[in-house]
Design a protein around this motif. Structure first.
Motif, mmCIF file in Angstrom:
data_model
loop_
_atom_site.group_PDB
_atom_site.id
_atom_site.type_symbol
_atom_site.label_atom_id
_atom_site.label_comp_id
_atom_site.label_asym_id
_atom_site.label_seq_id
_atom_site.Cartn_x
_atom_site.Cartn_y
_atom_site.Cartn_z
ATOM 1 N N LEU A 114 12.031 -6.281 1.814
ATOM 2 C CA LEU A 114 10.601 -6.453 1.590
ATOM 3 C C LEU A 114 10.139 -5.704 0.343
ATOM 4 O O LEU A 114 9.258 -6.177 -0.379
ATOM 5 N N LYS A 115 10.758 -4.560 0.070
ATOM 6 C CA LYS A 115 10.427 -3.791 -1.134
ATOM 7 C C LYS A 115 10.691 -4.629 -2.384
ATOM 8 O O LYS A 115 9.882 -4.636 -3.307
ATOM 9 N N ARG A 116 11.811 -5.292 -2.399
ATOM 10 C CA ARG A 116 12.174 -6.117 -3.560
ATOM 11 C C ARG A 116 11.204 -7.280 -3.734
ATOM 12 O O ARG A 116 10.834 -7.619 -4.858
ATOM 13 N N ASP A 161 8.039 -7.407 -2.700
ATOM 14 C CA ASP A 161 6.759 -6.863 -3.157
ATOM 15 C C ASP A 161 6.814 -6.517 -4.642
ATOM 16 O O ASP A 161 5.899 -6.843 -5.398
ATOM 17 N N ARG A 199 0.712 -3.083 -1.813
ATOM 18 C CA ARG A 199 1.903 -3.439 -1.025
ATOM 19 C C ARG A 199 3.157 -2.799 -1.619
ATOM 20 O O ARG A 199 4.028 -2.340 -0.901
ATOM 21 N N CYS A 200 3.223 -2.780 -2.930
ATOM 22 C CA CYS A 200 4.378 -2.180 -3.607
ATOM 23 C C CYS A 200 4.428 -0.677 -3.335
ATOM 24 O O CYS A 200 5.489 -0.118 -3.090
ATOM 25 N N SER A 218 5.851 0.811 0.087
ATOM 26 C CA SER A 218 7.280 1.039 0.296
ATOM 27 C C SER A 218 7.686 2.474 -0.055
ATOM 28 O O SER A 218 8.786 2.903 0.264
ATOM 29 N N ASN A 272 6.201 5.042 1.194
ATOM 30 C CA ASN A 272 5.860 5.829 2.383
ATOM 31 C C ASN A 272 4.957 7.018 2.062
ATOM 32 O O ASN A 272 5.151 8.108 2.564
ATOM 33 N N ARG A 308 -1.581 6.216 -2.087
ATOM 34 C CA ARG A 308 -1.453 4.793 -2.417
ATOM 35 C C ARG A 308 -2.705 4.285 -3.113
ATOM 36 O O ARG A 308 -2.629 3.467 -4.028
#
Length: 159
Positions: free
Chosen positions: A2-4, A6, A53-54, A57, A59, A65
């Motif tokens: 999912l990180k990739r 985003d 969203r990016c 990842s 945390n 954020r």
């Protein structure tokens, strides 16, 4: 994985904005004055969502954020306006950058509020209210006041 996804979405979107900024003329029908500011606002609102969203990842805390999202989008918007100053037929405008930053700020605030609401909902479901046990906090405060009163009484006893 999912990180990739985003990161890829954000990179693709930034590339699309760069491509569009590199065009000498973008033909968009104008229905009202300063309509382009609304386009800038919307484009960077969407970029803010993708950047949020990016950054998820990583945390980090939601406030971190928030600043990462707003900072990234604002800096990208400023660099985009600077880039446009070199493109024939385009011009750089501080008000366009302001609309970019306002869109990113709106997205970041909106997502921060959603994040905090979800966090408070999880806390309530766990039997806690607003992040702490109210009864325990009130008892602790009462004990503290009683200790201060006892200390003051002992201090004044010799007089």
């Amino acid at each position: 994985m999912l990180k990739r996804i985003d990161f890829s979405l954000l990179l693709s979107y930034c590339s699309l904005i760069y491509y569009l900024s590199n065009q000498p003329v973008i033909k968009v029908p104008m229905f009202f004055t300063h309509q382009d500011k609304l386009h800038h606002f919307g484009a960077y609102f969407l970029m803010g969502i993708l950047a949020w969203r990016c950054s998820a990842s990583l945390n980090n805390a939601a406030i971190i954020r928030f600043f990462l999202t707003f900072g990234f989008c604002s800096i990208y918007g400023a660099s985009d306006e600077w880039h446009q100053s070199f493109v024939p037929g385009r011009e750089s405008d501080i008000w366009d950058w302001s609309a970019d930053a306002a869109g990113a700020l709106s997205a970041a605030i909106w997502l921060l509020l959603i994040n905090n609401r979800q966090l408070n909902l999880k806390r309530r479901q766990a039997g806690l209210k607003a992040g702490f046990d109210v009864a325990r906090k009130q008892k602790s405060m009462k004990d503290g006041f009683e200790r201060v009163a006892a200390d003051l009484k002992n201090f004044l006893k010799p007089f």
